[in-house]
Design a protein around this motif. Structure first.
Motif, short mmCIF file in Angstrom:
data_model
loop_
_atom_site.label_atom_id
_atom_site.label_comp_id
_atom_site.label_asym_id
_atom_site.label_seq_id
_atom_site.Cartn_x
_atom_site.Cartn_y
_atom_site.Cartn_z
N ALA A 1 -3.51 -6.73 5.92
CA ALA A 1 -4.55 -6.12 5.10
C ALA A 1 -5.09 -7.08 4.05
N THR A 2 -4.27 -8.03 3.59
CA THR A 2 -4.71 -8.91 2.52
C THR A 2 -5.80 -9.88 2.98
N ARG A 3 -6.04 -9.97 4.27
CA ARG A 3 -7.15 -10.81 4.75
C ARG A 3 -8.50 -10.30 4.24
N HIS A 4 -8.55 -9.05 3.81
CA HIS A 4 -9.81 -8.45 3.36
C HIS A 4 -9.81 -8.23 1.85
N ALA A 5 -8.89 -8.88 1.15
CA ALA A 5 -8.80 -8.71 -0.31
C ALA A 5 -10.07 -9.22 -0.98
N GLY A 6 -10.43 -8.57 -2.11
CA GLY A 6 -11.59 -9.00 -2.88
C GLY A 6 -12.86 -8.26 -2.55
N LEU A 7 -12.87 -7.49 -1.46
CA LEU A 7 -14.03 -6.69 -1.09
C LEU A 7 -13.71 -5.21 -1.30
N PRO A 8 -14.70 -4.40 -1.65
CA PRO A 8 -14.42 -2.97 -1.87
C PRO A 8 -13.72 -2.31 -0.69
N VAL A 9 -14.22 -2.58 0.53
CA VAL A 9 -13.61 -1.95 1.70
C VAL A 9 -12.20 -2.48 1.91
N GLY A 10 -11.98 -3.75 1.60
CA GLY A 10 -10.65 -4.33 1.72
C GLY A 10 -9.68 -3.78 0.69
N GLN A 11 -10.14 -3.58 -0.53
CA GLN A 11 -9.28 -3.03 -1.57
C GLN A 11 -8.87 -1.60 -1.24
N ARG A 12 -9.77 -0.85 -0.59
CA ARG A 12 -9.39 0.50 -0.17
C ARG A 12 -8.27 0.44 0.86
N LEU A 13 -8.38 -0.50 1.80
CA LEU A 13 -7.33 -0.64 2.81
C LEU A 13 -6.00 -1.03 2.16
N ILE A 14 -6.03 -1.99 1.25
CA ILE A 14 -4.81 -2.45 0.61
C ILE A 14 -4.16 -1.30 -0.18
N ALA A 15 -4.99 -0.50 -0.86
CA ALA A 15 -4.44 0.64 -1.61
C ALA A 15 -3.80 1.66 -0.68
N LEU A 16 -4.41 1.89 0.48
CA LEU A 16 -3.85 2.85 1.42
C LEU A 16 -2.50 2.39 1.96
N LEU A 17 -2.32 1.08 2.05
CA LEU A 17 -1.08 0.54 2.61
C LEU A 17 -0.13 0.03 1.53
N ALA A 18 -0.33 0.47 0.29
CA ALA A 18 0.49 -0.02 -0.83
C ALA A 18 1.95 0.36 -0.67
N ASP A 19 2.25 1.41 0.08
CA ASP A 19 3.64 1.82 0.29
C ASP A 19 4.28 1.13 1.48
N ASP A 20 3.58 0.09 2.00
CA ASP A 20 4.08 -0.69 3.13
C ASP A 20 4.25 0.15 4.40
N ARG B 1 -3.85 7.60 8.21
CA ARG B 1 -4.54 7.58 6.92
C ARG B 1 -5.80 6.72 6.94
N LEU B 2 -5.84 5.70 7.80
CA LEU B 2 -7.06 4.88 7.87
C LEU B 2 -8.21 5.70 8.43
N ALA B 3 -7.94 6.41 9.52
CA ALA B 3 -8.99 7.23 10.11
C ALA B 3 -9.48 8.29 9.13
N ALA B 4 -8.55 8.89 8.39
CA ALA B 4 -8.94 9.91 7.41
C ALA B 4 -9.83 9.34 6.33
N ALA B 5 -9.65 8.04 6.01
CA ALA B 5 -10.47 7.38 4.99
C ALA B 5 -11.73 6.76 5.57
N GLY B 6 -11.97 6.92 6.86
CA GLY B 6 -13.17 6.36 7.47
C GLY B 6 -13.09 4.87 7.72
N LEU B 7 -11.88 4.31 7.82
CA LEU B 7 -11.69 2.88 8.06
C LEU B 7 -11.25 2.63 9.49
N ALA B 8 -11.69 1.52 10.04
CA ALA B 8 -11.25 1.08 11.36
C ALA B 8 -10.80 -0.37 11.24
N LEU B 9 -9.56 -0.64 11.64
CA LEU B 9 -8.98 -1.98 11.56
C LEU B 9 -8.63 -2.44 12.97
#
Length: 525
Positions: A93-112, A43-51
């Motif tokens: 993921a919470t290391r990037h909280a507070g930033l738009p790109v970080g919030q997208r990551l946190i939302a993607l991983l909300a189901d743990d 799901r990260l790759a599908a959203a254009g994110l790289a962690l």
């Protein structure tokens, strides 16, 4: 923050010389070992994110990158991870909280959903800083490999230019100098993209098509031009990278050609929006003609051998004639597209196109002239830098009336040429087709300013006409290739007759399709 960088592949023959050039006494060498993670459903790759977690010397850093603008900017957030040692820390993921790109990551991983390492990189980086034209740029020569969990490896040998401070035009200027010196080619594929493909066993990815135009009412003329150029380059660059890397399918070449035609259409028809840089826009359009033609010859070979040949072989079999050797008919379509794109002069054209995009994007355009990389003049011009003149006191906002001013002359030329195509030569039909394509791409580029319903009707009619003209052009091209054979066989003469009959039958359809384009008023009225 946004990471602003350009990345280039280093040809094997130039690797040693480039390594010496980067490794000055002030350069630093560091080993970078990274692990990239995603979920099982990717799901990260599908959203254009790289962690990733990367070990930089003795410390670990977690980095999250988002989807970029397609050219040189990409959102990036780095967080040092406490602790050390060789063991990979846990991703958080919470290391990037507070930033738009970080919030997208946190939302993607909300189901743990658990993260798993897909691939790793092991890079030896040689880096140094360069000051040029008021900017500070970091050069990073990366050598090493990408390794997937199953053991597959990709070699990495690339040079990155990252803007640390100052104008982005200076970054382009510096990159232009190194491209000329070392034969580098621009690769917009990131390490994370290449690693993901390796992990998934993907040798090819789909070609990139044109995206919706970002032109908007009220922009300065230069900003409208920049939006159109940016849109074209966003289609050109990823397809060019796949071809240059040897991972392309025929559709990548087709979409590269579409993107380049869009780019050239904008440079030609919208050059007045560049203000004092209009002459550079027109010169750039002319300079693209040679590479565009070379790539077009390769595209013609794809059409001949992939689209026309199977159908024509069926007709030959029905007539009791042996099939043609289409590779002989397609010979002469050279050089290979990758070789065209590897040429330093073609890479320089890509960078000049980027430089013009950056210049005209400035809000106070009335621009000054754009110096070409390698031209004589000031020290900045010799490095390919952008030189800017004083801006005018006021700039008229770009609107529908301004868009109509650009489209009206081209609309009239196409309508005039379409009136009597029944007696037109193949060359005249080809000219008509090129103008009609420019009209299509300019209407697409200016679409946000035009009435949607009228535009859809006009575009549908224009696309039908272009399909008819395209078929006629393909038939003529195939006939020209067969006519050039040194000893044409009976099968070749039969096919040439068949092609002539298809052209005769196709001409009235093209005439009707073109007439339908102009039955309604222009879509901007």
């Amino acid at each position: 923050m946004n990471e602003i960088e350009l990345k280039f592949e280093v040809p094997p023959a130039q690797a040693a010389a480039l390594a010496r050039a980067v490794a000055t006494p002030s350069a630093q060498v560091i080993r970078l070992q990274a692990a990239y993670a995603d979920t099982a459903d990717r799901r990260l790759a599908a959203a254009g994110l790289a962690l990733r977690l990367r070990r930089e010397g003795r410390r670990w850093v977690q980095t999250l990158k988002g989807r970029g603008d397609g050219l040189m900017a990409r959102p990036e957030h780095e967080v040092p991870v406490s602790g050390g040692g060789a063991a990979l820390p846990a991703f958080d993921a919470t290391r990037h909280a507070g930033l738009p790109v970080g919030q997208r990551l946190i939302a993607l991983l909300a189901d743990d959903a658990p993260l798993q390492v897909l691939y790793r990189t092991d890079i030896r980086r040689t880096r140094r800083r360069v000051r040029i034209a008021g900017a500070t740029v970091e050069l990073s020569h990366d050598r090493g490999h990408i390794e997937a969990a199953a053991g597959q490896r990709l070699v990495v040998n690339e040079l990155e230019f990252e803007l640390l401070a100052g104008p982005s035009a200076a970054l382009v200027a510096l990159a232009s100098r190194w491209v000329r010196r070392h034969g580098l080619w621009w690769d917009v594929r990131t390490k994370s993209e290449r690693g993901f493909r390796l992990a998934e066993g993907l040798h090819e990815v789909p070609a990139v098509h044109a995206a919706a135009s970002a032109v908007a009412e009220g922009q300065a003329p230069g900003q409208a031009l920049a939006a159109m150029l940016h849109g074209a380059l966003s289609q050109v660059l990823p397809n060019a990278a796949e071809i240059a890397a040897g991972t392309a399918a025929p559709e990548h070449l087709h979409q590269l050609r579409v993107g380049l035609r869009r780019l050239r259409s904008v440079l030609r028809e919208a050059a007045p929006l560049a203000g004092a840089a209009a002459a550079e826009a027109r010169a750039l359009e002319r300079d693209w003609a040679g590479p565009f033609g070379a790539l077009g010859a390769a595209r013609d070979a794809d059409v001949l051998t992939g689209d026309l040949a199977p159908d024509l072989d069926v007709a030959l079999a029905a007539a009791g004639l042996p099939p043609l050797t289409w590779t002989a008919a397609a010979s002469g379509f050279s050089p290979e597209p990758a070789a065209v794109l590897h040429r330093p002069e073609v890479q320089a054209l890509l960078l000049r196109s980027l430089a013009l995009t950056l210049l005209t994007a400035q809000p106070d355009v009335g621009t000054g002239p754009v110096r070409r990389p390698g031209s004589r003049g000031s020290a900045q011009a010799a490095q390919g830098a952008v030189v800017q003149a004083d801006a005018p006191a006021a700039v008229q906002p770009f609107d529908r009336a301004a868009a109509a001013d650009l489209l009206q002359p081209l609309w009239k030329r196409v309508r005039r040429d379409a009136r009597n195509i029944s007696a037109a030569s193949p060359e005249a039909l080809h000219t008509l087709r090129k103008r009609a394509k420019r009209l299509r791409y300019m209407m697409e580029a200016l679409a946000p300013l035009l009435p949607p319903k009228r535009l859809r009707r006009a575009m549908a009619a224009l696309k039908r006409a272009l399909n008819c003209l395209g078929e006629l052009n393909d038939l003529h091209t195939a006939d020209a290739r067969l006519a050039a054979l040194p000893e044409p066989a009976a099968s070749a003469w039969f096919v040439r007759g068949l092609l002539a009959e298809r052209r005769r039958q196709g001409l009235p359809a093209a005439q009707r399709a073109l007439a339908a384009v102009f039955e309604a008023p222009p879509p901007w009225r």
